[in-house]
Motif scaffolding. Structure first.
Motif, PDB file in Angstrom:
ATOM      1  N   PHE A 194       0.848  -1.313  -0.114  1.00 34.84           N
ATOM      2  CA  PHE A 194       0.059  -0.232   0.129  1.00 34.84           C
ATOM      3  C   PHE A 194       0.898   1.265  -0.011  1.00 34.84           C
ATOM      4  O   PHE A 194       0.435   2.136  -0.607  1.00 34.84           O
ATOM      5  N   VAL A 195       1.969   1.277   0.755  1.00 38.48           N
ATOM      6  CA  VAL A 195       2.985   2.443   0.798  1.00 38.48           C
ATOM      7  C   VAL A 195       3.486   2.570  -0.834  1.00 38.48           C
ATOM      8  O   VAL A 195       3.555   3.787  -1.281  1.00 38.48           O
ATOM      9  N   ILE A 196       3.697   1.457  -1.528  1.00 33.69           N
ATOM     10  CA  ILE A 196       4.189   1.497  -2.851  1.00 33.69           C
ATOM     11  C   ILE A 196       3.269   2.183  -3.816  1.00 33.69           C
ATOM     12  O   ILE A 196       3.343   3.011  -4.580  1.00 33.69           O
ATOM     13  N   LEU A 197       1.951   1.332  -3.581  1.00 31.24           N
ATOM     14  CA  LEU A 197       0.879   2.098  -4.440  1.00 31.24           C
ATOM     15  C   LEU A 197       0.637   3.577  -4.288  1.00 31.24           C
ATOM     16  O   LEU A 197       0.353   4.309  -4.977  1.00 31.24           O
ATOM     17  N   GLY A 198       0.655   4.018  -2.806  1.00 34.15           N
ATOM     18  CA  GLY A 198       0.545   5.368  -2.670  1.00 34.15           C
ATOM     19  C   GLY A 198       1.307   6.324  -3.143  1.00 34.15           C
ATOM     20  O   GLY A 198       1.377   7.337  -3.799  1.00 34.15           O
ATOM     21  N   VAL A 199       2.944   5.678  -3.241  1.00 33.42           N
ATOM     22  CA  VAL A 199       4.111   6.586  -3.885  1.00 33.42           C
ATOM     23  C   VAL A 199       3.763   6.755  -5.307  1.00 33.42           C
ATOM     24  O   VAL A 199       4.058   7.775  -5.735  1.00 33.42           O
ATOM     25  N   GLY A 200       3.417   5.504  -5.954  1.00 35.32           N
ATOM     26  CA  GLY A 200       3.151   5.639  -7.263  1.00 35.32           C
ATOM     27  C   GLY A 200       2.047   6.507  -7.772  1.00 35.32           C
ATOM     28  O   GLY A 200       1.938   7.434  -8.580  1.00 35.32           O
ATOM     29  N   ALA A 201       1.078   6.642  -6.836  1.00 37.14           N
ATOM     30  CA  ALA A 201      -0.388   7.479  -7.238  1.00 37.14           C
ATOM     31  C   ALA A 201       0.125   9.073  -7.031  1.00 37.14           C
ATOM     32  O   ALA A 201      -0.224   9.691  -7.409  1.00 37.14           O
ATOM     33  N   PHE A 202       1.000   9.121  -6.019  1.00 32.79           N
ATOM     34  CA  PHE A 202       1.499  10.487  -5.837  1.00 32.79           C
ATOM     35  C   PHE A 202       2.381  11.149  -6.918  1.00 32.79           C
ATOM     36  O   PHE A 202       2.190  12.146  -7.332  1.00 32.79           O
ATOM     37  N   TYR A 203       3.154  10.152  -7.495  1.00 38.06           N
ATOM     38  CA  TYR A 203       3.969  10.946  -8.503  1.00 38.06           C
ATOM     39  C   TYR A 203       3.057  11.086  -9.889  1.00 38.06           C
ATOM     40  O   TYR A 203       3.424  11.954 -10.693  1.00 38.06           O
ATOM     41  N   LEU A 204       2.291  10.199  -9.743  1.00 36.53           N
ATOM     42  CA  LEU A 204       1.017  10.170 -11.225  1.00 36.53           C
ATOM     43  C   LEU A 204       0.653  11.694 -11.151  1.00 36.53           C
ATOM     44  O   LEU A 204       0.092  12.343 -12.020  1.00 36.53           O
ATOM     45  N   ARG A 205       0.045  11.869 -10.045  1.00 33.79           N
ATOM     46  CA  ARG A 205      -0.693  12.824  -9.608  1.00 33.79           C
ATOM     47  C   ARG A 205       0.000  14.086  -9.875  1.00 33.79           C
ATOM     48  O   ARG A 205      -0.433  15.250 -10.509  1.00 33.79           O
ATOM     49  N   LYS A 207       2.515  14.301 -11.917  1.00 35.66           N
ATOM     50  CA  LYS A 207       2.945  14.119 -13.279  1.00 35.66           C
ATOM     51  C   LYS A 207       4.590  13.970 -13.446  1.00 35.66           C
ATOM     52  O   LYS A 207       5.318  14.783 -14.188  1.00 35.66           O
ATOM     53  N   ARG A 208       4.886  13.205 -12.552  1.00 36.78           N
ATOM     54  CA  ARG A 208       6.529  12.929 -12.533  1.00 36.78           C
ATOM     55  C   ARG A 208       6.645  11.233 -12.458  1.00 36.78           C
ATOM     56  O   ARG A 208       5.798  10.555 -12.050  1.00 36.78           O
ATOM     57  N   PHE A 209       7.784  10.983 -13.092  1.00 33.33           N
ATOM     58  CA  PHE A 209       8.295   9.512 -13.201  1.00 33.33           C
ATOM     59  C   PHE A 209       6.849   8.660 -13.690  1.00 33.33           C
ATOM     60  O   PHE A 209       6.750   7.760 -13.006  1.00 33.33           O
ATOM     61  N   PRO A 210       6.347   9.046 -14.809  1.00 37.22           N
ATOM     62  CA  PRO A 210       5.144   8.442 -15.047  1.00 37.22           C
ATOM     63  C   PRO A 210       5.320   6.756 -15.482  1.00 37.22           C
ATOM     64  O   PRO A 210       4.554   5.810 -15.002  1.00 37.22           O
ATOM     65  N   GLU A 211       6.613   6.307 -15.943  1.00 38.54           N
ATOM     66  CA  GLU A 211       7.095   4.922 -16.037  1.00 38.54           C
ATOM     67  C   GLU A 211       6.995   4.142 -14.911  1.00 38.54           C
ATOM     68  O   GLU A 211       6.508   2.869 -14.530  1.00 38.54           O
ATOM     69  N   GLU A 212       7.824   4.745 -14.019  1.00 33.95           N
ATOM     70  CA  GLU A 212       8.073   3.875 -12.832  1.00 33.95           C
ATOM     71  C   GLU A 212       6.750   3.991 -11.818  1.00 33.95           C
ATOM     72  O   GLU A 212       6.730   2.967 -11.260  1.00 33.95           O
ATOM     73  N   SER A 213       6.015   4.976 -11.936  1.00 30.43           N
ATOM     74  CA  SER A 213       4.667   4.937 -11.038  1.00 30.43           C
ATOM     75  C   SER A 213       4.013   3.992 -11.706  1.00 30.43           C
ATOM     76  O   SER A 213       3.121   3.209 -10.730  1.00 30.43           O
ATOM     77  N   LYS A 214       3.822   4.003 -13.070  1.00 30.94           N
ATOM     78  CA  LYS A 214       2.781   2.609 -13.336  1.00 30.94           C
ATOM     79  C   LYS A 214       3.322   1.593 -13.113  1.00 30.94           C
ATOM     80  O   LYS A 214       2.445   0.617 -12.944  1.00 30.94           O
ATOM     81  N   ILE A 215       4.651   1.286 -13.133  1.00 28.87           N
ATOM     82  CA  ILE A 215       5.195  -0.156 -12.752  1.00 28.87           C
ATOM     83  C   ILE A 215       4.719  -0.335 -11.345  1.00 28.87           C
ATOM     84  O   ILE A 215       4.051  -1.499 -10.806  1.00 28.87           O
ATOM     85  N   ARG A 426      10.770  11.262   3.852  1.00 25.97           N
ATOM     86  CA  ARG A 426       9.754  12.025   2.943  1.00 25.97           C
ATOM     87  C   ARG A 426      10.590  12.699   2.097  1.00 25.97           C
ATOM     88  O   ARG A 426       9.991  13.083   0.659  1.00 25.97           O
ATOM     89  N   ARG A 427      11.839  13.189   2.337  1.00 21.89           N
ATOM     90  CA  ARG A 427      12.668  13.983   1.287  1.00 21.89           C
ATOM     91  C   ARG A 427      12.927  13.163   0.148  1.00 21.89           C
ATOM     92  O   ARG A 427      12.959  13.551  -1.025  1.00 21.89           O
ATOM     93  N   LEU A 428      13.345  11.809   0.398  1.00 19.91           N
ATOM     94  CA  LEU A 428      13.793  10.835  -0.508  1.00 19.91           C
ATOM     95  C   LEU A 428      12.501  10.585  -1.544  1.00 19.91           C
ATOM     96  O   LEU A 428      12.591  10.409  -2.807  1.00 19.91           O
ATOM     97  N   VAL A 429      11.351  10.585  -0.999  1.00 17.51           N
ATOM     98  CA  VAL A 429      10.033  10.448  -1.743  1.00 17.51           C
ATOM     99  C   VAL A 429       9.750  11.502  -2.611  1.00 17.51           C
ATOM    100  O   VAL A 429       9.400  11.455  -3.834  1.00 17.51           O
ATOM    101  N   ARG A 430       9.905  12.936  -2.261  1.00 11.50           N
ATOM    102  CA  ARG A 430       9.803  13.816  -2.908  1.00 11.50           C
ATOM    103  C   ARG A 430      10.821  13.988  -4.019  1.00 11.50           C
ATOM    104  O   ARG A 430      10.647  14.518  -4.995  1.00 11.50           O
ATOM    105  N   ILE A 431      12.167  13.546  -3.759  1.00  9.10           N
ATOM    106  CA  ILE A 431      13.037  13.417  -4.965  1.00  9.10           C
ATOM    107  C   ILE A 431      12.714  12.513  -5.821  1.00  9.10           C
ATOM    108  O   ILE A 431      12.825  12.869  -7.254  1.00  9.10           O
ATOM    109  N   GLY A 432      12.288  11.304  -5.574  1.00  5.17           N
ATOM    110  CA  GLY A 432      11.711  10.255  -6.508  1.00  5.17           C
ATOM    111  C   GLY A 432      12.933   9.297  -7.140  1.00  5.17           C
ATOM    112  O   GLY A 432      14.073   9.761  -6.769  1.00  5.17           O
TER     113      GLY A 432
END
Length: 476
Positions: A194-205, A207-215, A426-432
């Motif tokens: 669920f954490v990974i799902l939420g991080v991917g959704a965060f990036y898609l919202r 519009k960052r790292f679309p390929e990584e987020s979809k995976i 949190r900073r690492l998640v923001r960096i991506g």
């Protein structure tokens, strides 16, 4: 607020924070191992970057888990010396096995995982990830074997007031152990997914790292689509096992006071332990007998079957159990909504669903804490179920002042450690995830006087997350 109550609060404080780390790192180690094997087979560079990203997060979380875990065994000696003296012949070997087989395995191959990307073949790097994941699972095995023995003790004899093992096989594989291990490990895996799902959704919202987020979102939803229903099934089996071996705990979970057949399932109530009844109860007739005994007229014992001094704190167990179940149903709805949108081809474009995934991403941690509370408070007033009471396990020479000072110290220390760790994560998640070409580790080492600002967001070395975090750069 005597020494016993403060010691219980202190142990709850320490283990509640610590359990959040295994709840994340066990699943994350398995996810990293999956990504490494997938990268080895497919040579998909997006998968490689994704693995490098989560390895950094795993390293920080693992370090926090080690720090918070080291202090826990000290409490057995300082606050629970009677328990340590009586049960150490049994639990001492189990904890030693955890260190020798699990922690050493994790520590040895974590170095290869963190620093060996360019130093070993890819198959060896993937193998190191698998062995680190195996180490986290072995750690769960031994810790839960210890806890399960305390819940359903077997394979011992009491000699001069001490529990002496007569069969290590029976000590390890107690009646509740298979259910407890499976239920807990699945909870850890689901929490991480669920954490990974939420991080991917965060990036898609954003519009960052679309390929990584979809995976991330595809892998998470596919995994959760299987594991969440499986967890519900395992939870049901665990409940049947608890009804057989710890019926008092089950009665407290259900808020059931009277023994009967075809007992109702209490959806909501305010248990009154003194009056031995529930206030403002909303219940469904006969439902509790159906899911507890798989018989519409099955008999379930109520709390009045046991003396008051042998009953757990009912309200805590009752509400903790409902929080856990409620979160499980929320997870199930979220996952199958996502699978439906995926099938319709609209998973990545529905902003409301992406936001929902972000909102529910931390609920697994809450469910883990609620489940732990149900299990441990439901065992009270016993530290070894039916054999040693919690009040008889505490160190006799402790004073209220002693425990209050140590509890305050733990609270301040954990606030600093977990606060700093959360800020860095949190900073690492923001960096991506890293993008573009890697900067070799030896290149950074070859220029010791190179300014930190020269290390760009394209770096994918072990040193870069710390540099990025201190530098404060958030966007590629």
């Amino acid at each position: 607020m005597d020494a016993l109550l403060l010691s219980r609060l202190q142990f709850a404080w320490v283990i509640a924070f610590h359990i959040l780390l295994p709840a994340f790192t066990v699943g994350l180690a398995c996810y990293v191992a999956t990504l490494e094997v997938r990268w080895w087979i497919t040579k998909n560079d997006t998968v490689r970057r994704l693995s490098a990203y989560w390895i950094k997060i795993f390293a920080i979380s693992f370090g926090m888990g080690v720090v918070s875990g080291i202090v826990m065994p000290f409490q057995f000696g300082t606050n629970w010396s009677r328990y340590s003296d009586g049960a150490s012949p049994v639990i001492g070997s189990l904890i030693a096995y955890e260190v020798v087989t699990a922690f050493f395995l994790e520590a040895a191959f974590l170095g290869v995982l963190l620093f060996g990307r360019k130093l070993v073949p890819q198959w060896a790097h993937a193998l190191s990830a698998i062995l680190v994941a195996l180490g986290t699972l072995l750690s769960s095995f031994w810790i839960l074997a210890t806890n399960s023995w305390m819940q359903t003790p077997r394979g011992y004899e009491i000699v001069d007031g001490r529990f002496m093992p007569t069969s290590m096989f029976e000590v390890i594989f107690t009646p509740s152990f298979p259910y407890r291990l499976t239920h807990t490990v699945i909870a850890f895996l689901v929490t991480t997914a669920f954490v990974i799902l939420g991080v991917g959704a965060f990036y898609l919202r954003h519009k960052r790292f679309p390929e990584e987020s979809k995976i991330m979102m595809r892998m998470s939803l596919a995994f959760l689509g299987i594991m969440v229903p499986l967890q519900i099934l395992v939870g049901d089996l665990h409940g049947l096992n608890s009804l057989e071996h710890q019926p008092t705990k089950v009665a407290a979970m259900e808020g059931l006071w009277e023994t009967g057949r075809g007992v109702p399932a209490s959806l909501f109530a305010i248990p009154d332990q003194e009056a031995e009844k529930n206030h403002f109860e909303i219940a469904i007739p006969k439902l509790a007998s159906i899911y507890l005994t798989h018989d519409i007229n099955g008999e379930v014992k109520g709390l009045k079957e046991w003396p008051k001094e042998d009953r757990p704190p009912v309200a805590i167990v009752y509400f903790a159990f409902r929080i856990m179940v409620g979160i499980g149903l929320l997870m199930l709805a979220t996952v199958y909504t996502g699978l439906f949108l995926w099938k319709k081809g609209r998973l990545f474009e529905r902003q409301w669903y992406l936001r929902l995934c972000m909102l529910v991403s931390p609920v697994g941690f809450i469910a883990v804490l609620a489940g732990w509370t149900t299990t441990e408070v439901g065992r009270q007033p016993w530290v070894v179920y039916g054999l040693m009471r919690t009040r008889d396990a505490v160190t006799p020479s402790l004073t209220t002042t002693d425990v209050a000072i140590s509890l305050l110290g733990y609270m301040v220390t954990y606030a600093i450690i977990f606060g700093a760790g959360f800020i860095l994560l949190r900073r690492l998640v923001r960096i991506g995830p890293p993008v573009g070409a890697e900067v070799e580790a030896h290149e950074v080492q070859a220029h010791p006087k190179r300014p930190l600002s020269a290390v760009t967001e394209h770096d994918d070395t072990v040193d870069t997350p710390v540099v990025r975090g201190l530098g404060g750069r958030h966007d590629a």
